[in-house]
Motif scaffolding. Structure first.
Motif: not given
Length: 213
Positions: A43-66
């Motif tokens: 989570p550290t690099p994400i916080r350094s960008q002033n963003l809230n880190p979220h942990l991806v759930d186990h056994n999960t696929l997530m697809v984002f529109d870039r």
């Protein structure tokens, strides 16, 4: 079709794919703000960008529109069949053996007197697969460890001696060890790290022979 531990971030011009293994052995975090998407294994690099880190759930696929960072798909990768219709553990043993065989190619084993490394070594011996040993007599059942070492046909047997600088090696590998405290307690694994980094630490802390420190 992947097996074992993994955390994947795959990026194309249009999409960002995030995927984790069944037991989230390898953590994967993401943070979103507007059209900004940040992904990291901690989570550290994400916080350094002033963003809230979220942990991806186990056994999960997530697809984002870039372009928009919009989540367009979230699904379970592997669906377990929890129906209990077997009266033996044969399939578990077969899967374990296949897992060991698929991952070893003239590799090193951090051999202890415990059940886990003993089962791995037994599988390798059964299938006549070459492997080396990194081990330490300290805090081990010496009789069991010596018997296991003698069953191995390799000449690559590295015993950690009493001068081994555990704290120095652990500090050098802090980024790896601080996220897996179980590794810190296994001297043979820390020794394996040192052996692979022998150009930096030298090989004076190892004895290539079967005897106590």
């Amino acid at each position: 079709t992947l097996t074992g531990d993994f955390a994947i971030c795959y990026v194309t011009d249009q999409y960002v794919f995030l995927a984790t293994d069944c037991f989230i052995t390898r953590p994967l975090y993401y943070g979103i703000s507007g059209n900004k998407l940040c992904v990291a294994s901690t989570p550290t690099p994400i916080r350094s960008q002033n963003l809230n880190p979220h942990l991806v759930d186990h056994n999960t696929l997530m697809v984002f529109d870039r372009p928009t960072t919009r989540l367009i798909c979230k699904k379970i990768i592997y669906n377990f069949n929890l129906q209990q219709d077997k009266d033996n553990v044969d399939d578990i043993l077969i899967s374990f053996e296949n897992s060991v065989i698929s991952r070893f190619n003239n590799s090193l084993v951090s051999l202890t007197s415990g059940y886990d490394s003993g089962a791995i070594a037994a599988c390798l011996n059964k299938n006549k697969i070459n492997y080396g040993i990194v081990s330490c007599f300290k805090e081990e059942n010496i009789e069991i460890l010596q018997k296991r070492i003698k069953l191995c046909k390799t000449k690559k047997i590295y015993m950690i001696n009493s001068k081994f600088p555990y704290e120095k090696i652990k500090k050098y590998n802090n980024d790896i060890l601080k996220f897996n405290q179980a590794l810190c307690s296994q001297q043979a694994i820390v020794g394996m790290m040192a052996l692979k980094q022998s150009l930096k630490f030298g090989s004076i802390y190892f004895m290539n022979q079967i005897k106590g420190p």
